[in-house]
Design an enzyme around this catalytic site. Structure first.
Site, PDB file in Angstrom:
ATOM      1  N   HIS A  25       0.869  -1.174   0.000  1.00 26.45           N
ATOM      2  CA  HIS A  25       0.000   0.000   0.000  1.00 26.45           C
ATOM      3  C   HIS A  25       0.914   1.235   0.000  1.00 26.45           C
ATOM      4  CE1 HIS A  25      -2.846   2.918   1.816  1.00 26.45           C
ATOM      5  NE2 HIS A  25      -3.806   2.099   1.457  1.00 26.45           N
TER       6      HIS A  25
ATOM      7  N   ASP B  59       2.904  -4.843   8.114  1.00 29.46           N
ATOM      8  CA  ASP B  59       1.693  -4.041   7.953  1.00 29.46           C
ATOM      9  C   ASP B  59       0.505  -4.993   8.061  1.00 29.46           C
ATOM     10  OD1 ASP B  59      -0.552  -2.773   7.013  1.00 29.46           O
ATOM     11  OD2 ASP B  59       0.385  -1.957   5.206  1.00 29.46           O
TER      12      ASP B  59
ATOM     13  N   GLN C 174      -4.619  -5.463   6.804  1.00 27.39           N
ATOM     14  CA  GLN C 174      -5.591  -6.381   6.187  1.00 27.39           C
ATOM     15  C   GLN C 174      -5.550  -7.783   6.798  1.00 27.39           C
ATOM     16  OE1 GLN C 174      -7.902  -5.409   4.155  1.00 27.39           O
ATOM     17  NE2 GLN C 174      -7.135  -3.382   3.617  1.00 27.39           N
TER      18      GLN C 174
ATOM     19  N   LYS D 148     -10.519  -0.815  10.549  1.00 22.69           N
ATOM     20  CA  LYS D 148     -10.642  -1.985   9.668  1.00 22.69           C
ATOM     21  C   LYS D 148     -10.999  -3.242  10.451  1.00 22.69           C
ATOM     22  CE  LYS D 148      -7.364  -0.205   6.290  1.00 22.69           C
ATOM     23  NZ  LYS D 148      -8.094   0.204   5.088  1.00 22.69           N
TER      24      LYS D 148
ATOM     25  N   CYS E 229      -4.679   2.482  -3.749  1.00 15.89           N
ATOM     26  CA  CYS E 229      -3.449   2.966  -3.099  1.00 15.89           C
ATOM     27  C   CYS E 229      -2.293   2.002  -3.287  1.00 15.89           C
ATOM     28  CB  CYS E 229      -3.668   3.231  -1.610  1.00 15.89           C
ATOM     29  SG  CYS E 229      -4.901   4.468  -1.286  1.00 15.89           S
TER      30      CYS E 229
HETATM   31  N1  PMP Z   1      -1.846  -0.873   4.563  1.00 16.68           N
HETATM   32  C1  PMP Z   1      -2.769  -1.636   3.977  1.00 16.68           C
HETATM   33  C2  PMP Z   1      -2.383  -3.004   3.495  1.00 16.68           C
HETATM   34  C3  PMP Z   1      -4.075  -1.148   3.821  1.00 16.68           C
HETATM   35  O1  PMP Z   1      -4.983  -1.906   3.219  1.00 16.68           O
HETATM   36  C4  PMP Z   1      -4.389   0.144   4.288  1.00 16.68           C
HETATM   37  C5  PMP Z   1      -5.787   0.729   4.140  1.00 16.68           C
HETATM   38  N2  PMP Z   1      -6.353   0.575   2.884  1.00 16.68           N
HETATM   39  C6  PMP Z   1      -3.394   0.888   4.904  1.00 16.68           C
HETATM   40  C7  PMP Z   1      -2.145   0.352   5.030  1.00 16.68           C
HETATM   41  C8  PMP Z   1      -3.652   2.265   5.435  1.00 16.68           C
HETATM   42  O2  PMP Z   1      -4.531   2.220   6.512  1.00 16.68           O
HETATM   43  P1  PMP Z   1      -5.108   3.574   7.155  1.00 16.68           P
HETATM   44  O3  PMP Z   1      -5.648   4.372   6.021  1.00 16.68           O
HETATM   45  O4  PMP Z   1      -6.175   3.075   8.092  1.00 16.68           O
HETATM   46  O5  PMP Z   1      -3.990   4.237   7.855  1.00 16.68           O
END
Ligand code: PMP
Length: 404
Positions: free
Chosen positions: A122, A199, A202, A225, A363
């Site tokens: 991401h 990270d 997910q 999430k 993203c």
């Molecule tokens: N890493 C991953 C793998 C994600 O899916 C996401 C959210 N789509 C993020 C980081 C960022 O999370 P947040 O916007 O809640 O900070």
């Protein structure tokens, strides 16, 4: 026992309609809906216990502080950290990674030193390192992947050099659904004496996570999430590492003593928590973790696995369907394109049928480049989704396909 109807009843929003159609919410990778108990815990604290934490001698402040620190213990237990000193509250995954990049790089790295990330990260696990690259000349090395969405482990091993200082990888891809073999990847990194940031944005909502069993040095996730509120997240770090890192932001809470000549910093985890924390948010997060724990993370994982297999099979029957992400170990995130229908058109028309999916690059533009596409439609499941909702998605796609 996984009884879906009472579970769905815990989430009031699932009962609403959009455009006169029952809502089919398949955008859980972006954020999850909240069970009533989470909303009530937040409301209850505002109504009955609101006061700033860690500061007051008065009753309410002490009670709010107890709640906040109890939430930290709930998080510790949920990921099986050794100690609450290893649980830093942040605004979410993004802030957790930025915190680490902004403290690790200046204190542990020099110009030319390397951070290993992967093709499927991401943006929030790419750009914070690039900001450091701009400021101090650190270098990003990227683990490639095969066409199924598996990271190439041999290539990963070859990326290590005397200049490697950190590995930072997603546990589960938010586009491909790939569950990366992080335990093995951590073992490889440790064999080179290198720490690993995982990270977990997910993974945390979908599977049991034990940071000690993984031996992760850092593990980050977002509350929203995992059925908790927005604006709160976690950075887990092994105490040895957190001790070595300088503070992130300066302000109240994070200090021991301040003078104009010399300031000393607070102990862990407060050293990293400048300012008034989102103590209401941490209460909501703890309640969400209690909720999923009561259902059982193993049960949630098994239920979602079954649902994902069903969805992959049903979607696979649609002519012109291209699913991106065919890793053997995969979670309930399904990215796809159908024929030459633009992902945005497909998403917009599905929306009119009450079906909420995500469209775009998610993203993860470097991953889109690797796949040779601009974007996908993404359906991502949560603990409350059903086979009927998968059927609705399939019927919706068929309807759109016939229009084109
Ligand atoms: N890493 C991953 C793998 C994600 O899916 C996401 C959210 N789509 C993020 C980081 C960022 O999370 P947040 O916007 O809640 O900070």
């Amino acid at each position: 026992m996984y009884d879906i109807n009472p579970i769905r009843a815990d989430f009031p929003i699932l009962g609403r309609t959009v455009y006169g159609k029952p809502l089919v919410y398949l955008d859980n990778g972006a954020t999850t809906q909240k069970p009533r108990c989470v909303v009530e815990a937040i409301t209850n604290e505002y109504y009955n216990t609101n006061a700033n934490v860690h500061r007051g001698v008065h009753f309410l402040s002490q009670q709010a502080t107890e709640l906040h620190e109890a939430s930290r213990e709930t998080v510790r237990r949920f990921i099986n950290a050794r100690s609450t000193t290893e649980i830093v509250f942040t605004r979410g995954t993004t802030e957790s990674i930025n915190l680490l990049a902004a403290t690790f790089c200046p204190s542990q790295m020099q110009a030319g030193d390397e951070v290993i990330v992967s093709t499927m990260e991401h943006h929030s696990n790419i750009v914070p390192w690039q900001l450091q690259a701009m400021q101090r000349g650190i270098v990003l090395r990227v683990i490639p992947m095969d066409d199924q969405g598996n990271l190439l482990q041999d290539e990963y091993e070859r990326l290590f050099s005397p200049k490697t200082k950190l590995v930072s990888i997603a546990h589960v891809s938010n586009v491909l659904g790939t569950v990366n073999p992080v335990r093995e990847m951590i073992r490889t990194a440790h064999a080179h004496g290198i720490p690993v940031l995982v990270d977990g944005a997910q993974s945390i909502p979908h599977m049991p996570v034990d940071v000690q069993a993984l031996d992760a040095d850092f593990y980050v996730f977002s509350g929203h999430k995992v059925y908790g509120p927005t604006g709160v997240g976690v950075l887990y770090g092994k105490e040895d590492w957190l001790d070595k890192l300088p503070p992130y932001q300066g302000g109240g809470e994070m200090i021991q003593h301040v003078s104009f000549e010399r300031t000393t910093f607070n102990e862990l985890p407060f050293k990293f928590e400048a300012g008034t924390p989102d103590y209401i948010g941490t209460t909501g997060l703890a309640r969400a973790l209690d909720y999923v724990s009561a259902l059982g993370m193993d049960n949630i994982a098994a239920y979602e696995h079954e649902l994902t297999q069903y969805a992959l099979q049903r979607l696979g029957e649609i002519p012109g369907m291209r699913i991106f992400g065919r890793a053997k170990e995969r979670g309930g995130v399904i990215s796809f394109l159908v024929g030459n229908i633009h992902h945005f058109d497909l998403g917009t028309l599905l929306d009119r049928l009450g079906i909420a999916v995500r469209t775009g690059h998610h993203c993860a533009q470097p991953l889109m480049t690797r796949l040779g596409i601009e974007g996908t439609v993404r359906a991502s499941f949560g603990l409350y989704n059903t086979r009927e909702e998968v059927d609705a998605l399939v019927a919706g796609i068929e309807r759109v396909r016939k229009m084109f």
